[in-house]
Scaffold this active site. Structure first.
Site, PDB file in Angstrom:
ATOM      1  N   ASP A  61       0.697  -0.770   0.230  1.00 16.28           N
ATOM      2  CA  ASP A  61       0.015   0.026  -0.053  1.00 16.28           C
ATOM      3  C   ASP A  61       0.747   1.102  -0.089  1.00 16.28           C
ATOM      4  O   ASP A  61       2.226   1.565  -0.141  1.00 16.28           O
ATOM      5  CB  ASP A  61      -0.871  -0.174   0.961  1.00 16.28           C
ATOM      6  CG  ASP A  61      -2.562   0.633   0.624  1.00 16.28           C
ATOM      7  OD1 ASP A  61      -2.246   1.489  -0.075  1.00 16.28           O
ATOM      8  OD2 ASP A  61      -3.430  -0.291   0.511  1.00 16.28           O
ATOM      9  N   HIS A  76      -2.654   3.384  -4.651  1.00 16.03           N
ATOM     10  CA  HIS A  76      -2.390   2.369  -3.504  1.00 16.03           C
ATOM     11  C   HIS A  76      -0.554   2.352  -3.857  1.00 16.03           C
ATOM     12  O   HIS A  76      -1.067   1.214  -2.930  1.00 16.03           O
ATOM     13  CB  HIS A  76      -3.279   1.455  -2.853  1.00 16.03           C
ATOM     14  CG  HIS A  76      -4.248   1.924  -2.068  1.00 16.03           C
ATOM     15  ND1 HIS A  76      -4.743   2.221  -1.412  1.00 16.03           N
ATOM     16  CD2 HIS A  76      -5.493   2.354  -2.490  1.00 16.03           C
ATOM     17  CE1 HIS A  76      -5.713   2.925  -0.664  1.00 16.03           C
ATOM     18  NE2 HIS A  76      -6.260   2.470  -1.997  1.00 16.03           N
ATOM     19  N   GLU A 126     -10.060   3.068  -5.157  1.00 15.88           N
ATOM     20  CA  GLU A 126      -9.734   3.890  -4.924  1.00 15.88           C
ATOM     21  C   GLU A 126      -8.349   4.611  -5.256  1.00 15.88           C
ATOM     22  O   GLU A 126      -6.978   5.034  -5.018  1.00 15.88           O
ATOM     23  CB  GLU A 126      -8.791   4.262  -3.510  1.00 15.88           C
ATOM     24  CG  GLU A 126      -9.943   3.470  -2.710  1.00 15.88           C
ATOM     25  CD  GLU A 126     -10.003   3.546  -0.775  1.00 15.88           C
ATOM     26  OE1 GLU A 126     -11.099   4.057  -0.525  1.00 15.88           O
ATOM     27  OE2 GLU A 126      -8.811   3.303  -0.668  1.00 15.88           O
TER      28      GLU A 126
HETATM   29  C1  ACM Z   1     -11.081  -0.631   0.022  1.00 10.52           C
HETATM   30  O1  ACM Z   1     -11.919  -0.486   0.578  1.00 10.52           O
HETATM   31  N1  ACM Z   1     -10.744   0.932  -0.709  1.00 10.52           N
HETATM   32  C2  ACM Z   1     -10.933  -1.751  -1.028  1.00 10.52           C
END
Ligand code: ACM
Length: 589
Positions: free
Chosen positions: A181, A252, A320
């Protein structure tokens, strides 16, 4: 569910008889053909707490625990189902295949009482015996999982092995392992040493959620060597658990970019060589460049990932991913034009398709968060789709579910052309799952509003670092994985199952992770395994009584730092560390 044995998850059917089968130093263990590994596991789990040697018996004789395979049971109970017959003379565990025998062993352990979860016999400990009974059992879903984020806060290997023990004890069979991440990269990649030298640690961490003014000034980090990961995978496999690795792309990814600045968008107004591993929480705006160089880099990473993880599924995130850098980057725009794609969402879909096909060519299946469904166009967020409702969930008194949930109808992105066999983790409600199933893909239903266990589990002031919605044990028990749009249709078979999600921004130790997971993971396990009635008809009080009577003592014996029903112990609180308030809280990261 009128089961007097206190088994959790509740079995399909159980009939108790009078009498007991005693386990003594004379008790033998018989493994029929093909049952040897399950017998070794039984001995490995039951000898330490009982001190009993359980020597082998060549035949299924009286006075023995007998493990037998009977492929004829497959039709009725599948590979994971089993029968358990206990009489005063012998105890027989029968299954069509190995997994079923392993789950039967877990049932046996529960029947022996909480002391069977200790690692050494207690002086003057209990007399060991099994109640006479006939039990048939099989899971409702084949994907019963936990997503564990070890990127935001690293969980040392011993902690992960312990989590695997806890999953097995609850008949959960998937560890979705979130290894990368913005804030850290946790997997050794031998061809890319800077991923561990640079990306595996950060200088400091925000203490609490984003609004918190506090910082923990200590550097934070850690990673698993390839040997560690192979050990984790083997340990999981011995317990019938599949470890699904997640390498999150193209968002991420700040930690990876910090290690290899050429992975980032170098012509988007940001000097990627200056980026560090992110110390804050949220969604970083820095994402991977859509270049050939990045594709090759990640193929090389994934080659090592595939060698370590035999899982048929490989998760590539896709969640995201703000596209501002791609909009600002002339080379990303040139790429888009060269590929003839309409927009940046199509570019992301193209990238995921590339890796989905790359995985398929190697016999693996892509899984991604539900953003991977979007093929092009404006961001389509099912949480804000018109007419959205939350199916069958009963509001928690302190925090009514808001009407920003799923809707299979209103959520209608231009669908990405995902490779055959790709699967979707439906997290922004159920709608992604419905859309994916209708498009011919398998889905894991894991909506944030129901099964994100970083969310607080009570409305009280004492909840440590309280985040987002209140989701109590009872709320989780009433969670229904099959979306109403699919229930009763043949598309319901597209629902592989469900998993809890444990994001780790605010859980800096394994004890904190325990607190957020337990007892709620126990309810999730029963939802995933047992044949429960519709949510409104579920016997929440009965479940809570079984927890009190039978299961909290097991968790105590296992040393689980669960949240007691009466609220956190003083040492479980985190006074002064801000979480994220529930009132008006938008869906969180
Ligand atoms: C997530 O909660 N971004 C998959």
């Amino acid at each position: 569910m009128g089961d007097p044995t206190g088994l959790i998850p509740a079995p399909l059917s159980v009939r108790t008889e009078s009498g007991h089968f005693p386990l003594t130093s004379e008790t033998l263990l018989h493994a029929g053909p093909g049952a040897e590994r399950a017998a070794r596991r039984l001995r490995a789990e039951l000898s330490p707490p009982t001190g009993l040697p359980l020597p082998p018996a060549p035949e299924p004789v009286d006075g023995a625990l007998c493990l037998l395979l009977d492929p004829g049971l497959h039709q009725r109970l599948g590979d994971e189902g089993y029968l358990l017959d206990v009489t005063p003379e012998r105890a027989t565990l029968t299954a069509a295949a190995e997994p079923g025998l392993h789950w039967a062993v877990q049932t046996l352990r529960q029947l022996l009482g909480p002391a069977a979860y200790r690692r050494a016999p207690l002086p003057g400990g209990p007399d060991w015996s099994l109640p006479a009974l006939h039990l048939a059992d099989a899971p409702r879903f084949r994907w019963r999982g936990l997503m564990l984020d070890v990127a935001r806060h690293f969980m040392p290997k011993d902690g992960v092995l312990r989590v695997l023990d806890l999953l097995a004890a609850h008949k959960l069979n998937v560890l979705h392992f979130h290894l990368t991440d913005d804030q850290g990269w946790r997997i050794e990649v031998r061809g890319k040493p800077r991923l561990t030298e640079v990306a595996s640690w950060r200088e400091r961490s925000r203490l609490g959620h984003r609004a918190s003014p506090l910082w923990d000034p200590r550097p934070h980090g850690g990673y698993y060597t390839q040997e560690d990961l192979r050990e984790i995978v083997a340990y999981a496999a011995e317990r019938q658990i599949t470890v699904v690795p997640e390498i999150d792309i193209p968002g991420h990814s700040q930690a990876a970019i910090a290690a290899y600045p050429e992975l980032g968008n170098r012509d988007a107004g940001v000097d990627t060589a200056e980026l560090g591993v992110w110390t804050d929480w949220g969604i970083s705006t820095h994402l991977l460049a859509p270049s050939e160089e990045v594709l090759r880099f990640y193929e090389e990473v994934l080659e090592e990932v595939l060698e370590i993880f035999p899982s048929p599924y490989v998760h590539l995130g896709g969640d995201e991913c703000p596209k501002d850098e791609w909009r600002a980057s002339p080379s990303a725009q040139a790429r888009l034009a060269e590929l003839g794609l309409p927009d940046e969402n199509a570019l992301q879909a193209w990238m995921l398709r590339h890796f989905g096909e790359w995985l398929a060519a190697r016999g693996r299946r892509l899984v991604g968060w539900d953003e991977i469904l979007q093929g092009e166009g404006e961001d389509a967020d099912p949480r804000t789709a018109a007419g959205a409702v939350v199916p069958d969930a009963r509001p928690s008194s302190a925090s009514p579910l808001r009407a920003d949930g799923p809707s299979g109808e209103a959520y209608a992105p231009v669908l990405a052309d995902l490779p055959d066999g790709a699967a979707v983790s439906s997290w922004r409600g159920y709608a992604g799952g419905v859309a994916a199933a209708r498009a011919g893909h398998d889905v894991v239903i894991c909506p944030e509003q129901q099964v994100y266990f970083d969310h607080r589990q009570d409305a009280g002031e004492d909840e440590p670092v309280p985040i987002g919605y209140v989701r109590t044990l009872a709320d989780v028990y009433r969670f229904e994985p099959v979306p109403p749009e699919l229930a009763g249709t043949e598309l319901a078979a597209r629902v592989l199952g469900t998993q809890a999600t444990m994001w780790a921004e605010c859980t800096e130790t394994p004890q904190r992770v325990d607190y957020q997971l337990f007892p709620r993971l126990v309810a999730l396990a029963e939802v995933a395994w047992s044949q429960l009635p519709a949510p409104g008809q579920r016997d929440v009080e009965g479940f809570e009584r079984r927890m009190e009577r039978a299961h909290y003592p097991r968790l105590d014996a296992m040393g689980v730092n669960y949240r007691p029903p009466s609220g956190p112990y003083p040492w479980q609180r985190r006074p002064g560390v801000l979480g994220r308030p529930i009132d008006g809280a938008p869906p969180i990261v």
